[in-house]
Design a protein around this motif. Sequence first.
Motif, short mmCIF file in Angstrom:
data_model
loop_
_atom_site.label_atom_id
_atom_site.label_comp_id
_atom_site.label_asym_id
_atom_site.label_seq_id
_atom_site.Cartn_x
_atom_site.Cartn_y
_atom_site.Cartn_z
N ARG A 69 -10.56 5.48 -3.17
CA ARG A 69 -9.21 5.72 -2.67
C ARG A 69 -8.74 7.14 -2.95
O ARG A 69 -7.54 7.39 -3.06
N GLN A 116 0.83 -1.20 0.00
CA GLN A 116 0.00 0.00 0.00
C GLN A 116 0.86 1.26 0.00
O GLN A 116 1.91 1.30 0.65
N TRP A 137 -4.48 7.01 5.94
CA TRP A 137 -5.45 5.93 5.75
C TRP A 137 -5.21 4.85 6.79
O TRP A 137 -4.11 4.69 7.32
N SER A 167 -8.32 -1.53 -0.51
CA SER A 167 -9.67 -1.13 -0.89
C SER A 167 -10.46 -0.79 0.36
O SER A 167 -10.19 -1.30 1.46
#
Lengths: 114, 111
Positions: A72, A2, A93, A29
């Motif tokens: 995203r 990520q 995130w 996701s």
Amino acid sequence: SQTIHQWPATLVQPVGSPLSLECTVEGTSNPNLYWYRQAAGRGLQLLFYSVGIGQISSEVPQNLSASRPQDRQFILSSKKLLLSDSGFYLCAWSGGGKSDTEAFFGQGTRLTVV
Amino acid sequence: RKEVEQDPGPFNVPEGATVAFNCTYSNSASQSFFWYRQDCRKEPKLLMSVYSSGNEDGRFTAQLNRASQYISLLIRDSKLSDSATYLCVVNRGTGGFKTIFGAGTRLFVKA
């Protein structure tokens, strides 16, 4: 793996001008997305968080707004900047749902309103 | 009252010293806890998670006391490179997962 991208890194804007900061996440996701602001020498203040597309929660009343047009992508905006909007803006995130994963930060945008 | 509170410091300690930071949180529904480190003008980065049983990573030890709603971080044998701001972080899962940061504790380690 990520990754999180935030841009621009540095921004100088005049009072009254609009603002748009963009943040995108790759490799995951349905993340939880956050915007934080850190004033000089101060701690992180949570501005907005989002648990899904179009779902935005605001933590403090302010001159800013946030949007999540895609899973995203998280955007921080203002129609008219104030001097007090200057600061270090961080997008982050964390795992979606009730995951207790850590938060990962973008490299931040240093905004100076003049 | 802030949801997560820390002593802002600064803590000024000599190399080799042991230093401890505490952090209190107000929401008893908080589910997970972390310590982050932030260097000057950089983004915060995870230092360690804090588990109910406590955890240790080298010179760093983190403890959680749910009954009293506080978290601690102990740094042993301080190094110059430990100089940074240490942020206490709490996740709570009410109506959506939300990560709250304390304002941070500044640490200066001096030779």
